[in-house]
Design an enzyme around this catalytic site. Structure first.
Site, PDB file in Angstrom:
ATOM      1  N   ASN A  77       0.887  -1.525   0.440  1.00 18.63           N
ATOM      2  CA  ASN A  77      -0.197  -0.309  -0.010  1.00 18.63           C
ATOM      3  C   ASN A  77       0.627   0.791  -0.104  1.00 18.63           C
ATOM      4  O   ASN A  77       1.858   1.414   0.492  1.00 18.63           O
ATOM      5  CB  ASN A  77      -1.197  -0.296   1.743  1.00 18.63           C
ATOM      6  CG  ASN A  77      -2.558  -0.863   0.676  1.00 18.63           C
ATOM      7  OD1 ASN A  77      -2.981  -1.302  -0.601  1.00 18.63           O
ATOM      8  ND2 ASN A  77      -2.803  -0.873   2.201  1.00 18.63           N
ATOM      9  N   HIS A  78       0.413   2.190  -0.753  1.00 12.91           N
ATOM     10  CA  HIS A  78       0.571   3.872  -0.694  1.00 12.91           C
ATOM     11  C   HIS A  78      -0.147   4.549   0.733  1.00 12.91           C
ATOM     12  O   HIS A  78      -1.400   4.059   0.385  1.00 12.91           O
ATOM     13  CB  HIS A  78       0.685   4.297  -1.446  1.00 12.91           C
ATOM     14  CG  HIS A  78       1.447   3.990  -2.867  1.00 12.91           C
ATOM     15  ND1 HIS A  78       2.536   4.655  -3.871  1.00 12.91           N
ATOM     16  CD2 HIS A  78       2.919   2.394  -2.509  1.00 12.91           C
ATOM     17  CE1 HIS A  78       2.892   3.605  -4.575  1.00 12.91           C
ATOM     18  NE2 HIS A  78       3.293   2.499  -3.710  1.00 12.91           N
ATOM     19  N   ARG A  79       0.019   5.776   1.229  1.00 13.83           N
ATOM     20  CA  ARG A  79      -0.751   6.500   2.426  1.00 13.83           C
ATOM     21  C   ARG A  79      -1.306   6.314   0.602  1.00 13.83           C
ATOM     22  O   ARG A  79      -0.976   7.635  -0.002  1.00 13.83           O
ATOM     23  CB  ARG A  79       0.315   7.365   2.319  1.00 13.83           C
ATOM     24  CG  ARG A  79      -0.104   8.828   3.541  1.00 13.83           C
ATOM     25  CD  ARG A  79       0.135   9.026   4.367  1.00 13.83           C
ATOM     26  NE  ARG A  79      -0.784  10.864   4.671  1.00 13.83           N
ATOM     27  CZ  ARG A  79       0.148  11.662   5.472  1.00 13.83           C
ATOM     28  NH1 ARG A  79       1.717  11.689   5.892  1.00 13.83           N
ATOM     29  NH2 ARG A  79      -0.826  12.847   5.839  1.00 13.83           N
ATOM     30  N   THR A  81       0.070  10.128  -3.460  1.00 19.40           N
ATOM     31  CA  THR A  81       0.223   9.506  -3.019  1.00 19.40           C
ATOM     32  C   THR A  81       1.973   8.113  -2.882  1.00 19.40           C
ATOM     33  O   THR A  81       2.185   7.351  -2.155  1.00 19.40           O
ATOM     34  CB  THR A  81      -0.903   7.853  -3.792  1.00 19.40           C
ATOM     35  OG1 THR A  81      -0.505   8.430  -4.972  1.00 19.40           O
ATOM     36  CG2 THR A  81      -1.887   8.132  -3.310  1.00 19.40           C
TER      37      THR A  81
END
Length: 218
Positions: free
Chosen positions: A91-93, A99
Protein backbone atom coordinates in the site's frame (compact mmCIF):
# COMPACT_ATOMS: atom_id res chain seq x y z
CA UNK A 1 0.43 -45.99 -2.35
CA UNK A 2 0.34 -43.87 0.84
CA UNK A 3 -0.71 -40.26 0.68
CA UNK A 4 2.38 -38.01 0.51
CA UNK A 5 3.68 -36.28 3.58
CA UNK A 6 2.87 -32.55 3.90
CA UNK A 7 6.65 -32.10 4.17
CA UNK A 8 7.23 -33.49 0.67
CA UNK A 9 8.19 -30.69 -1.70
CA UNK A 10 6.84 -32.15 -4.96
CA UNK A 11 4.00 -34.51 -4.02
CA UNK A 12 2.67 -35.47 -7.47
CA UNK A 13 4.27 -38.41 -9.24
CA UNK A 14 4.07 -38.75 -13.02
CA UNK A 15 3.58 -42.04 -14.84
CA UNK A 16 7.32 -42.43 -15.40
CA UNK A 17 7.94 -42.14 -11.65
CA UNK A 18 9.39 -38.63 -11.72
CA UNK A 19 7.99 -35.76 -9.71
CA UNK A 20 5.83 -33.05 -11.25
CA UNK A 21 8.08 -30.06 -10.62
CA UNK A 22 5.32 -27.51 -11.11
CA UNK A 23 3.34 -28.47 -7.99
CA UNK A 24 4.55 -28.03 -4.43
CA UNK A 25 3.20 -28.46 -0.93
CA UNK A 26 3.84 -24.92 0.29
CA UNK A 27 4.55 -25.87 3.89
CA UNK A 28 7.45 -28.03 2.69
CA UNK A 29 9.14 -25.36 0.57
CA UNK A 30 8.47 -22.00 2.20
CA UNK A 31 10.79 -20.49 4.78
CA UNK A 32 9.33 -17.02 5.20
CA UNK A 33 8.84 -15.41 8.60
CA UNK A 34 5.58 -13.71 7.60
CA UNK A 35 3.84 -16.61 5.81
CA UNK A 36 2.04 -19.43 7.61
CA UNK A 37 0.63 -22.34 5.59
CA UNK A 38 -1.24 -25.44 6.74
CA UNK A 39 -0.65 -29.06 5.79
CA UNK A 40 -1.37 -30.21 2.23
CA UNK A 41 -2.00 -26.76 0.77
CA UNK A 42 -0.44 -26.80 -2.67
CA UNK A 43 0.53 -24.33 -5.36
CA UNK A 44 0.80 -25.18 -9.05
CA UNK A 45 2.51 -23.33 -11.90
CA UNK A 46 3.19 -23.79 -15.59
CA UNK A 47 6.91 -23.76 -14.84
CA UNK A 48 8.94 -25.77 -12.31
CA UNK A 49 8.74 -24.50 -8.75
CA UNK A 50 12.12 -25.08 -7.15
CA UNK A 51 13.53 -22.22 -5.06
CA UNK A 52 11.71 -21.27 -1.82
CA UNK A 53 12.50 -17.57 -2.22
CA UNK A 54 11.13 -17.58 -5.77
CA UNK A 55 7.96 -19.37 -4.66
CA UNK A 56 7.35 -16.84 -1.88
CA UNK A 57 7.95 -14.02 -4.38
CA UNK A 58 5.39 -15.49 -6.79
CA UNK A 59 2.81 -16.00 -4.06
CA UNK A 60 3.16 -12.72 -2.12
CA UNK A 61 5.48 -10.36 -4.02
CA UNK A 62 5.21 -7.46 -1.57
CA UNK A 63 5.47 -9.38 1.69
CA UNK A 64 8.97 -8.51 2.90
CA UNK A 65 10.72 -10.39 5.70
CA UNK A 66 10.39 -7.30 7.90
CA UNK A 67 6.74 -6.55 7.02
CA UNK A 68 4.38 -6.09 9.99
CA UNK A 69 1.53 -8.06 8.41
CA UNK A 70 1.25 -11.81 7.80
CA UNK A 71 -0.23 -14.09 5.16
CA UNK A 72 -2.00 -17.03 6.83
CA UNK A 73 -3.34 -19.91 4.72
CA UNK A 74 -5.11 -22.96 6.10
CA UNK A 75 -4.97 -26.65 5.19
CA UNK A 76 -5.83 -28.38 1.91
CA UNK A 77 -6.06 -25.17 -0.12
CA UNK A 78 -5.56 -25.34 -3.89
CA UNK A 79 -3.68 -22.46 -5.50
CA UNK A 80 -3.52 -22.36 -9.29
CA UNK A 81 -0.97 -20.73 -11.60
CA UNK A 82 -0.53 -16.99 -11.25
CA UNK A 83 -2.43 -16.48 -7.98
CA UNK A 84 -1.05 -13.55 -6.00
CA UNK A 85 -1.65 -12.13 -2.55
CA UNK A 86 -1.09 -8.36 -2.53
CA UNK A 87 -0.36 -7.81 1.14
CA UNK A 88 -0.58 -4.58 3.11
CA UNK A 89 3.05 -3.52 2.62
CA UNK A 90 2.22 -2.90 -1.04
CA UNK A 91 0.00 0.00 0.00
CA UNK A 92 0.80 3.67 -0.47
CA UNK A 93 -0.47 6.34 1.86
CA UNK A 94 -3.84 7.42 0.46
CA UNK A 95 -5.03 10.08 2.90
CA UNK A 96 -2.62 12.80 1.83
CA UNK A 97 -2.41 15.09 -1.18
CA UNK A 98 0.06 12.75 -2.92
CA UNK A 99 0.40 8.96 -2.92
CA UNK A 100 4.08 9.02 -3.99
CA UNK A 101 6.18 6.69 -1.76
CA UNK A 102 9.20 8.92 -1.14
CA UNK A 103 10.41 6.66 1.69
CA UNK A 104 11.28 3.72 -0.58
CA UNK A 105 13.94 5.79 -2.34
CA UNK A 106 16.14 6.20 0.71
CA UNK A 107 16.53 8.21 3.87
CA UNK A 108 15.18 5.68 6.32
CA UNK A 109 11.78 4.16 6.99
CA UNK A 110 10.75 5.49 10.38
CA UNK A 111 9.20 8.92 10.63
CA UNK A 112 8.75 9.49 6.91
CA UNK A 113 5.60 11.39 5.97
CA UNK A 114 4.88 9.10 3.02
CA UNK A 115 4.86 5.97 5.16
CA UNK A 116 1.39 4.32 5.25
CA UNK A 117 -0.10 2.87 8.39
CA UNK A 118 0.52 -0.83 8.99
CA UNK A 119 -2.21 -2.98 7.49
CA UNK A 120 -4.02 -6.11 8.66
CA UNK A 121 -3.11 -9.72 8.02
CA UNK A 122 -4.52 -11.60 5.04
CA UNK A 123 -6.19 -14.81 6.21
CA UNK A 124 -7.40 -17.82 4.19
CA UNK A 125 -9.36 -20.70 5.70
CA UNK A 126 -9.19 -24.39 4.79
CA UNK A 127 -10.12 -26.16 1.55
CA UNK A 128 -10.22 -22.95 -0.50
CA UNK A 129 -9.75 -23.19 -4.28
CA UNK A 130 -8.09 -20.27 -6.08
CA UNK A 131 -8.53 -20.25 -9.87
CA UNK A 132 -5.79 -19.23 -12.29
CA UNK A 133 -4.65 -15.65 -11.99
CA UNK A 134 -6.78 -14.71 -8.98
CA UNK A 135 -5.54 -11.77 -6.93
CA UNK A 136 -6.28 -11.17 -3.26
CA UNK A 137 -5.95 -7.62 -1.97
CA UNK A 138 -4.59 -6.60 1.45
CA UNK A 139 -6.34 -7.57 4.65
CA UNK A 140 -8.96 -9.86 3.12
CA UNK A 141 -10.32 -12.87 5.03
CA UNK A 142 -11.54 -15.83 2.97
CA UNK A 143 -13.65 -18.44 4.70
CA UNK A 144 -13.39 -22.23 4.63
CA UNK A 145 -14.54 -23.98 1.48
CA UNK A 146 -14.75 -20.87 -0.69
CA UNK A 147 -14.00 -20.84 -4.43
CA UNK A 148 -12.22 -17.84 -5.97
CA UNK A 149 -12.83 -17.73 -9.72
CA UNK A 150 -10.05 -17.44 -12.29
CA UNK A 151 -8.91 -13.86 -12.71
CA UNK A 152 -10.92 -12.62 -9.75
CA UNK A 153 -9.70 -9.60 -7.81
CA UNK A 154 -10.81 -10.10 -4.22
CA UNK A 155 -11.18 -6.75 -2.47
CA UNK A 156 -13.37 -7.73 0.48
CA UNK A 157 -13.99 -10.69 2.76
CA UNK A 158 -15.45 -13.90 1.31
CA UNK A 159 -17.90 -15.93 3.37
CA UNK A 160 -17.33 -19.67 3.91
CA UNK A 161 -18.60 -21.98 1.17
CA UNK A 162 -19.37 -19.25 -1.33
CA UNK A 163 -18.19 -18.73 -4.91
CA UNK A 164 -16.93 -15.32 -6.04
CA UNK A 165 -15.57 -14.05 -9.34
CA UNK A 166 -14.89 -10.96 -11.43
CA UNK A 167 -13.09 -7.66 -10.91
CA UNK A 168 -13.83 -6.65 -8.27
CA UNK A 169 -14.91 -10.10 -7.13
CA UNK A 170 -18.64 -10.42 -6.55
CA UNK A 171 -20.79 -13.08 -4.96
CA UNK A 172 -21.87 -15.70 -7.52
CA UNK A 173 -23.54 -18.36 -5.43
CA UNK A 174 -23.44 -20.33 -2.21
CA UNK A 175 -21.87 -23.76 -2.36
CA UNK A 176 -23.77 -24.82 0.75
CA UNK A 177 -26.62 -23.45 2.79
CA UNK A 178 -25.73 -21.51 5.93
CA UNK A 179 -26.71 -24.53 8.01
CA UNK A 180 -24.61 -26.99 6.01
CA UNK A 181 -21.65 -24.59 5.94
CA UNK A 182 -21.77 -24.47 9.73
CA UNK A 183 -21.99 -28.26 9.87
CA UNK A 184 -18.91 -28.55 7.65
CA UNK A 185 -16.95 -26.13 9.78
CA UNK A 186 -17.95 -28.06 12.90
CA UNK A 187 -16.77 -31.29 11.27
CA UNK A 188 -13.48 -29.65 10.21
CA UNK A 189 -12.47 -32.73 8.22
CA UNK A 190 -9.15 -31.05 7.40
CA UNK A 191 -8.11 -31.61 11.03
CA UNK A 192 -8.78 -35.36 10.91
CA UNK A 193 -5.81 -37.77 10.77
CA UNK A 194 -4.68 -38.12 7.18
CA UNK A 195 -5.33 -41.88 7.14
CA UNK A 196 -8.93 -41.25 8.18
CA UNK A 197 -9.28 -38.51 5.56
CA UNK A 198 -8.06 -40.70 2.71
CA UNK A 199 -10.16 -43.64 3.90
CA UNK A 200 -13.24 -41.44 3.63
CA UNK A 201 -12.42 -39.50 0.47
CA UNK A 202 -15.77 -40.57 -1.03
CA UNK A 203 -17.71 -38.99 1.81
CA UNK A 204 -15.58 -35.82 1.90
CA UNK A 205 -15.93 -35.29 -1.86
CA UNK A 206 -19.54 -36.48 -2.01
CA UNK A 207 -22.81 -34.67 -1.39
CA UNK A 208 -24.28 -36.54 1.61
CA UNK A 209 -23.70 -34.39 4.69
CA UNK A 210 -25.35 -36.92 7.02
CA UNK A 211 -23.01 -39.65 5.82
CA UNK A 212 -19.96 -37.44 6.32
CA UNK A 213 -21.01 -36.71 9.87
CA UNK A 214 -21.40 -40.45 10.48
CA UNK A 215 -17.78 -41.16 9.56
CA UNK A 216 -16.34 -38.31 11.63
CA UNK A 217 -13.79 -39.55 14.19
CA UNK A 218 -14.93 -36.90 16.68
Amino acid sequence: MPFPSPNQSHPIKLQDGTSHRGTVFLKAVLDHPRIEVGDYTYMSAHQPLEQPADIAQRLAPYLWDFAPERLIIGKFCQIAHGVQFITASANHRMDGLSTFPFLVFGGGWEGRASRPESGPDTVVGNDVWFGTGAMVMPGVTIGDGAIIGAGAVVTKDVAPYTVVGGNPAQFIKRRLSDTDAQRMQSLAWWDWPIDHITAHEAEICGTDMDRLEQVSPK
